[in-house]
Design a protein around this motif. Structure first.
Motif: not given
Length: 143
Positions: A114-135
């Motif tokens: 879990s993560h608490t978001f304190e700043v408005p905006g857009t947050y992009n994230y990834v699953c490192i082991p499945h990044e090549r698959g577009g996760m």
């Protein structure tokens, strides 16, 4: 019945059945009825885009049998925002090094992050082991 004819018939009916399951899974929250917001399927976050308000905590749950990570793209989050990654890494590179070194930051099947978001905006994230698959995923934080 000849082998090829049989295999074609079986694979077609199996594929049709799986397609139905996948269609249901793609719109559902993948076993997140118990309090998570984003499920981690074999190679996708479900939903891939999630909107919350400032101060909200987002919970990701690994709903697959594969290990996953949640790692912010450092250059794709608001400038004032805190970096986040499973494994409590303080940078994207540290998270990548941790994963490729000893599978650091892995979220096992059935576990959450879990993560608490304190700043408005857009947050992009990834699953490192499945990044090549577009996760990849995106959390949009509104005021």
């Amino acid at each position: 019945m000849k082998r090829r004819t049989f295999l074609a018939a079986v694979s077609g009916s199996t594929l049709a059945g799986l397609t139905g399951c996948l269609a249901v899974g793609s719109t559902s929250r993948l076993n997140c009825a118990d309090g998570c917001d984003i499920g981690m399927a074999a190679s996708a976050f479900r939903p891939a885009e999630y909107t919350v308000s400032v101060g909200d905590t987002v919970v990701w749950k690994n709903t697959s049998s594969k290990a996953h990570t949640v790692t912010a793209y450092e250059n794709a989050i608001p400038e004032e925002a805190d970096f986040f990654a499973s494994g409590d890494y303080d940078s994207e590179q540290a998270a990548r090094d941790g994963w490729f070194g000893q599978r650091g930051g892995a979220i096992p099947s059935g576990e959450s992050f879990s993560h608490t978001f304190e700043v408005p905006g857009t947050y992009n994230y990834v699953c490192i082991p499945h990044e090549r698959g577009g996760m990849t995923g995106q959390v949009i934080v509104e005021k």
